[in-house]
Design a protein around this motif. Structure first.
Motif, PDB file in Angstrom:
ATOM      1  N   ASN A  71       0.152  -3.803  -4.280  1.00  0.00           N
ATOM      2  CA  ASN A  71       0.814  -4.856  -5.038  1.00  0.00           C
ATOM      3  C   ASN A  71       0.606  -4.676  -6.547  1.00  0.00           C
ATOM      4  OD1 ASN A  71       2.281  -7.519  -4.827  1.00  0.00           O
ATOM      5  ND2 ASN A  71       0.493  -8.177  -5.991  1.00  0.00           N
ATOM      6  N   TYR A  72      -0.613  -4.306  -6.952  1.00  0.00           N
ATOM      7  CA  TYR A  72      -0.849  -4.013  -8.371  1.00  0.00           C
ATOM      8  C   TYR A  72       0.068  -2.877  -8.827  1.00  0.00           C
ATOM      9  CZ  TYR A  72      -5.092  -6.898  -8.573  1.00  0.00           C
ATOM     10  OH  TYR A  72      -5.974  -7.945  -8.564  1.00  0.00           O
ATOM     11  N   ALA A  73       0.140  -1.840  -8.013  1.00  0.00           N
ATOM     12  CA  ALA A  73       0.932  -0.672  -8.398  1.00  0.00           C
ATOM     13  C   ALA A  73       2.415  -1.017  -8.548  1.00  0.00           C
ATOM     14  CB  ALA A  73       0.745   0.442  -7.363  1.00  0.00           C
ATOM     15  N   ILE A  74       2.971  -1.727  -7.589  1.00  0.00           N
ATOM     16  CA  ILE A  74       4.397  -2.077  -7.657  1.00  0.00           C
ATOM     17  C   ILE A  74       4.657  -3.024  -8.821  1.00  0.00           C
ATOM     18  CG2 ILE A  74       6.301  -3.216  -6.423  1.00  0.00           C
ATOM     19  CD1 ILE A  74       5.033  -2.069  -3.816  1.00  0.00           C
ATOM     20  N   SER A  75       3.721  -3.914  -9.106  1.00  0.00           N
ATOM     21  CA  SER A  75       3.860  -4.793 -10.273  1.00  0.00           C
ATOM     22  C   SER A  75       3.969  -3.971 -11.552  1.00  0.00           C
ATOM     23  CB  SER A  75       2.655  -5.734 -10.380  1.00  0.00           C
ATOM     24  OG  SER A  75       2.533  -6.553  -9.241  1.00  0.00           O
ATOM     25  N   ARG A  76       3.102  -2.940 -11.647  1.00  0.00           N
ATOM     26  CA  ARG A  76       3.133  -2.084 -12.850  1.00  0.00           C
ATOM     27  C   ARG A  76       4.457  -1.324 -12.945  1.00  0.00           C
ATOM     28  NH1 ARG A  76       1.775  -2.358 -17.650  1.00  0.00           N
ATOM     29  NH2 ARG A  76       4.007  -2.688 -17.352  1.00  0.00           N
ATOM     30  N   ILE A  77       4.955  -0.870 -11.810  1.00  0.00           N
ATOM     31  CA  ILE A  77       6.200  -0.107 -11.806  1.00  0.00           C
ATOM     32  C   ILE A  77       7.388  -1.002 -12.141  1.00  0.00           C
ATOM     33  CG2 ILE A  77       7.783   1.242 -10.358  1.00  0.00           C
ATOM     34  CD1 ILE A  77       5.177   2.014  -8.712  1.00  0.00           C
TER      35      ILE A  77
END
Length: 397
Positions: free
Chosen positions: A288-294
């Motif tokens: 979820n952190y990663a997709i938020s950053r993307i």
């Protein structure tokens, strides 16, 4: 291998789906991904792939820098007129024996505890009660700034502002101008939960709508001021609801540029009305952190609250798009601990925070609320780490 090389490998990896290779190429070219591509990442993106994309973006924006600040929380009350199903913190007025409600003087006394401490921010948020109205908060902000002019006042969410402005019969623009004039300097990101009405109606139907939350932040941004944004994830929402939430934030940020940081908040299931909903795994946290950053290409920062997700998960998150792990806190918040977070007494010294960041090969940067650098701790040696000097004494034969 550099993040650029890793991305190149993914773009040409025939074991990945054509869609995942295409998204990797868009990230490499700094192109915005679409709503459908965001949902696709949640449905098909494996942890390593997502981490590679998010870390590439993180390092393009910030290199190895990881931010924290020296702050404390002031929580006026945990009593509330609203009954949010996910909330472990608040108590209804009829349960007042289980809560607290501080007077203005008691709040100032909390602030004064830190008079000799090098904190830069007071973070004020709590429940909603009728006596805490426009006049009360205006007086509080003014009193804090009078007492300590350099202490940044980051206070209240649109949930509180919507309530007090409605009670005062003033519009959002007028209300936010009054708050700014009283000494308010930025707004935290709370109260956002999930914007989509079909989810919000179930978990938080009483308080301001997603649209109203966004309107209040927009009025604040129009005054040239900054704020944060959150998303409560890992409960009854679907992946499309998460992307819808971020899409609305991204669109507002396109218009105003007023958001600084996005903070995904993990649903914790202890001591609330959604105890039957299982919590998501650490793997899902990192995805979820990663997709938020993307997805949130126009947000400068992604923050992980170490007090909510544990110190170890916060360290891991620094390779999944996160570049900020919040502040020292000094055990001044009960919001996370009452929901069952690993940290029941969240407090870290500056040295502990710095070491936490350096253990995963990142550069610890103390910031103020607006991300001005206060101290670069990369090469700082703490006093207690200075080794004693020994001198060779003459030998007498």
């Amino acid at each position: 291998m550099s993040t650029t090389s890793t991305l190149s490998v993914l773009i040409h990896d025939q074991d990945l789906s054509e869609q995942l290779r295409f998204i990797a190429e868009k990230v490499s070219n700094q192109e915005r991904i679409t709503f459908d591509e965001g949902v696709y990442l949640y449905e098909h993106g494996e942890l390593g792939y997502l981490g590679a994309l998010a870390n590439y973006i993180r390092e393009q924006k910030h290199g190895d820098k990881t931010y924290f600040n020296k702050n404390f929380h002031l929580e006026p009350t945990n009593l509330c007129v609203y009954d949010c199903k996910f909330c472990s913190y608040s108590r209804l007025i009829k349960q007042k024996e289980e809560g607290w409600a501080l007077t203005l003087q008691e709040m100032l006394d909390v602030v004064k505890i830190y008079d000799d401490e090098p904190v830069t921010e007071v973070h004020i948020v709590g429940g909603v009660l009728p006596q805490y109205d426009v006049a009360f908060y205006s007086a509080l902000f003014t009193a804090i700034k009078h007492h300590r002019p350099n202490l940044h006042v980051k206070a209240l969410t649109p949930v509180e502002y919507h309530y007090i402005f409605k009670k005062a019969k003033i519009d959002y623009a007028t209300g936010m101008k009054l708050m700014k004039d009283a000494g308010l300097e930025s707004i935290p990101g709370g109260g956002a939960e999930i914007f989509h009405p079909e989810v919000r109606e179930i978990i938080a139907k009483d308080k301001c709508t997603g649209e109203q939350w966004l309107q209040i932040h927009e009025e604040w941004h129009k005054l040239g001021m900054r704020s944060n944004a959150t998303m409560l994830y890992g409960h009854i929402e679907k992946y499309a609801h998460r992307i819808d939430h971020m899409e609305q934030l991204r669109q507002l940020q396109d218009r105003t540029g007023g958001f600084q940081t996005f903070i995904p908040l993990k649903f914790r299931n202890q001591h609330n009305q959604m105890e039957n909903v299982p919590e998501v795994s650490v793997i899902e946290d990192l995805r979820n952190y990663a997709i938020s950053r993307i997805y949130l290409d126009n947000f400068d920062h992604i923050k992980a609250y170490w007090a909510m997700i544990s110190r170890q998960t916060a360290q891991l998150s620094l390779n999944f798009g996160v570049d900020d792990i919040d502040g020292t806190l000094d055990d001044t918040t009960k919001i996370y601990s009452m929901a069952g977070a690993e940290e029941q007494h969240p407090a870290m010294s500056t040295k502990e925070l710095v070491n936490l960041i350096m253990q995963v090969k990142r550069k610890p940067i103390e910031r103020d609320t607006l991300y001005n650098v206060v101290t670069d701790f990369t090469d700082v040696v703490f006093e207690e780490d200075v080794k004693p000097q020994f001198y060779k004494l003459p030998v007498i034969n």
